[in-house]
Design a protein around this motif. Structure first.
Motif, mmCIF file in Angstrom:
data_model
loop_
_atom_site.group_PDB
_atom_site.id
_atom_site.type_symbol
_atom_site.label_atom_id
_atom_site.label_comp_id
_atom_site.label_asym_id
_atom_site.label_seq_id
_atom_site.Cartn_x
_atom_site.Cartn_y
_atom_site.Cartn_z
ATOM 1 N N MET A 1 1.290 4.091 -3.191
ATOM 2 C CA MET A 1 0.960 5.512 -3.054
ATOM 3 C C MET A 1 2.179 6.380 -3.356
ATOM 4 N N SER B 1 -1.077 4.637 3.449
ATOM 5 C CA SER B 1 -1.483 5.414 2.267
ATOM 6 C C SER B 1 -1.121 6.883 2.428
ATOM 7 N N ARG C 1 -4.493 -2.597 -4.346
ATOM 8 C CA ARG C 1 -5.134 -2.070 -3.130
ATOM 9 C C ARG C 1 -6.367 -2.884 -2.750
ATOM 10 N N THR D 1 0.833 -1.211 0.000
ATOM 11 C CA THR D 1 0.000 0.000 0.000
ATOM 12 C C THR D 1 0.861 1.252 0.000
#
Length: 719
Positions: free
Chosen positions: A282, A402, A375, A278
């Protein structure tokens, strides 16, 4: 709500049987009222008055679960209403008026008197358990201790988690909060928690005080009771608020068997790898934002093509979210391996586009990166494989990863301000983000291959029993039945037990109607107006944030002549506000105001931020841009947390699991918003950079105003 009558009977508390409604008769009455209103046979005000009188004289709302489905399953009310009437939805004005009848003071008095009576029965029940507890202290017996603990758990489950406060604590017109403060429910909470904790300490030998564990594990029932009390007192905390951003719906209190299965499936290193995935994704998304315009111009394209470069990843993510969500039904390891390989290839292509002098390779590289978006797998792993007792912390970790990735991406781009060549391969501020992320995904792939543990898959066997449908009820029999009282007498209970197979088609729906949605179409049909409004709000905030972030490099270069490092610092500072803002909202603001009030206030603040961002009359300045961007971004972050919290409450439970779940729908809504926003930037760029700011803000303004209006229309159903 399908099979509600069956669920109602299964969950009855024996001591409260005299206060349960005749569900079948109540259902027939509601159908008759709907027919009268739609057919024009009776005046709407007359029907409302008749319905209100019936509730005031025969029922005592909020004394358990007898006020049928709006108290039991508020999220399923619209589905139940649709199944009952065949036409009406849960937000129908005629139906909403029936639910929102005002209680007279006599009803509140009945509620309090009933709770006092039940509290006396509860006190007797706990007192008997206390006597058994004292006896066990004199003559310890491990088997009896286990039975006594289960008895205390049963009291906690029945009264505090399943029935007493679970469904009504968040209702804006609920009297439970006052009852909790004045009737003494807190003392009962303390009694159950204290005795359960004491019994848990004394599982082992009583021969020595040193045999007791120094740090006993917290019983899940105690955690559930505390959560229920927190809901009554409007208490929340930072972790809970942060976890709501992940839209990972919390399930009911698990049984011992379910807890054992969860512990078998849980693997800490695998969870850590999901959180790392994750974070890296990002970072990968936002590391190119400060340099995308310069990279586009170096390849012979316009600066505003940065919208397409940034948005290409989101375009691919629209499709990858679906197949990754479906793939996670069978495996978690293989989708993560595939994701890492695709992201490694995509970032390598992005970096090589400079030396190949090809904008096509650049865009293909970003498309590949979007195709590696796992995700949906990360969220699904937390939902399915992390035990309930730590799922909130894992969800908060997902959101924190995130947010941290969103801040680190631009900051890292600002640090990569170097230029050199190795064997005709260029390393500069444009290509280094691609090379750095390619190396990061290669290292992650090796770590994943070594450390990830595929969870044990459950073997599910279901035996679906076919029940015969009842013959249609004749009109004269229906009219006769409607004259009966709603509260069940002993004879009514016996007749109800004997007539279980008299349920209509909507009462015992096929098994598939109770399972998860199997397609986008079936998931869409489960969306009530309240859910659609929340998805619209989510679309709006993601659109506004993407416009702000993606065009920042072009706008700041045009108006203020900012360098890449300055843009990177600005974007990193915006990302770093996420966690502090959520701490403030989760720890303080959420305890003072209702979620729907915070939702509306945040929407208005986003609107103010958009209005302040326009370049009208006065020369555009750095303070105006920074302040308006900060207001818009922070308000959108607050709005996102509250929006997803409300979305999880108003969404059907059928969307909490399966491929087409609530998390996927919200992800798709946000991703589509980002795609449209990035496409808008590129299209408006052909009109000139001088017009880019104002024209791209206009859609944000219109969508924001529309979402505020829609919120007002559904405000009373948001709790």
């Amino acid at each position: 709500m399908v099979a509600f009558g069956k669920k109602l009977k299964e969950r009855q508390i024996q001591e409260w049987q005299g206060y349960y409604i005749n569900y079948k008769l109540m259902k027939k009455k509601v159908k008759q009222y709907v027919q009268q209103i739609e057919g024009g046979a009776q005046n709407r005000r007359h029907v409302l008055k008749d319905f209100s009188r019936m509730l005031d004289t025969q029922l005592m709302p909020e004394t358990g679960e007898q006020y049928f489905c709006s108290f039991y399953f508020p999220n399923e009310l619209s589905c139940w209403a649709e199944n009952s009437s065949g036409r009406l939805s849960g937000d129908s004005p005629s139906l909403l008026c029936l639910w929102q009848s005002v209680l007279p003071l006599s009803m509140i008095e009945k509620i309090v008197l009933f709770l006092l009576e039940q509290q006396g029965l509860l006190a007797s029940r706990i007192a008997k358990l206390g006597e058994q507890h004292d006896a066990l202290q004199q003559q310890p017996d491990i088997s009896q201790i286990s039975e006594l603990r289960e008895a205390y758990r049963a009291v906690g489950r029945n009264l505090f988690t399943d029935y007493y406060v679970k469904t009504r604590a968040n209702h804006p017109y609920s009297q439970l909060q006052q009852v909790f403060k004045h009737v003494g429910v807190g003392a009962v909470v303390g009694a159950i928690s204290r005795n359960l904790g004491d019994l848990q300490d004394r599982q082992g030998s009583y021969l020595s005080i040193y045999d007791q564990p120094a740090l006993p594990l917290q019983d899940p029932v105690i955690d559930s009771i505390k959560a229920a009390v927190d809901r009554l007192t409007h208490s929340t905390n930072f972790l809970h608020f942060l976890a709501q951003h992940a839209l990972i719906m919390q399930e009911e209190l698990p049984t011992a068997v379910e807890e054992h299965v969860d512990d078998q499936r849980y693997h800490f290193m695998s969870l850590l790898l999901n959180l790392a995935n994750t974070f890296l994704y990002m970072v990968n998304t936002y590391i190119v934002v400060p340099t995308a315009d310069n990279y586009s111009m170096s390849l012979g394209a316009a600066a505003t093509v940065c919208g397409v470069v940034i948005g290409a990843m989101a375009v691919a993510q629209v499709f990858s979210s679906v197949y990754f969500s479906a793939w996670s039904n069978k495996s978690y390891y293989r989708p993560l391996i595939f994701s890492s390989i695709v992201l490694f290839v995509g970032n390598t292509m992005y970096a090589l586009a400079y030396d190949l002098d090809s904008i096509v390779v650049l865009l293909l590289g970003r498309l590949f990166c979007g195709l590696g978006s796992a995700r949906a797998v990360n969220r699904r792993y937390i939902s399915d494989c992390v035990p309930l007792k730590i799922r909130m912390q894992a969800s908060a970790g997902f959101v924190s990863a995130s947010a941290l990735g969103m801040a680190c991406g631009p900051a890292l781009a600002g640090l990569l301000q170097i230029n050199f060549k190795i064997y005709k391969i260029t390393f500069n501020e444009d290509t280094l983000p691609g090379w750095v992320m390619a190396v990061a995904w290669l290292v992650y792939l090796i770590w994943l291959w070594i450390s990830f543990k595929e969870p044990v898959r459950e073997t599910q066997e279901s035996n679906i029993q076919q029940e015969s449908n009842a013959e249609p009820v004749e009109n004269d029999a229906l009219e006769k039945g409607l004259a009966q009282p709603l509260l069940l007498s002993s004879e009514d209970k016996q007749e109800d037990e004997d007539g279980d197979q008299d349920n209509d088609v909507s009462e015992e729906a096929p098994e598939e109607s109770r399972g998860p949605a199997t397609s986008i179409g079936s998931a869409y049909r489960l969306l009530t107006p309240s859910v659609k409004v929340q998805l619209l709000i989510y679309f709006m905030l993601k659109y506004a944030m993407e416009i702000l972030l993606s065009e920042s490099s072009v706008v700041t270069t045009y108006y203020f002549n900012w360098s890449t490092s300055t843009v990177a610092i600005f974007l990193a500072c915006l990302g770093l506000t996420v966690l502090p803002v959520n701490i403030a909202v989760g720890s303080y603001i959420s305890n003072m105001f209702e979620d729907r009030q915070i939702l509306l206030a945040s929407e208005i603040m986003v609107l103010i931020g958009i209005l302040l961002s326009f370049n009208i009359i006065i020369p555009y300045s750095v303070p105006q841009y920074v302040c308006s961007g900060l207001i818009m971004f922070v308000s959108a972050e607050v709005l996102e947390g509250v929006n997803l919290a409300l979305l999880s409450r108003v969404m059907s439970s059928r969307l909490s699991r399966g491929t087409y779940n609530g998390g996927l729908l919200s992800t798709e809504a946000g991703t589509i918003a980002r795609v449209i926003a990035d496409g808008t930037i590129t299209l408006v760029g052909y009109l000139g950079e001088s017009k880019l700011l104002n024209i791209t803000l206009l859609p944000s303004l219109l969508i924001c105003i529309s979402s505020i209006i829609a919120t007002f229309f559904t405000y009373n159903s948001l709790y």
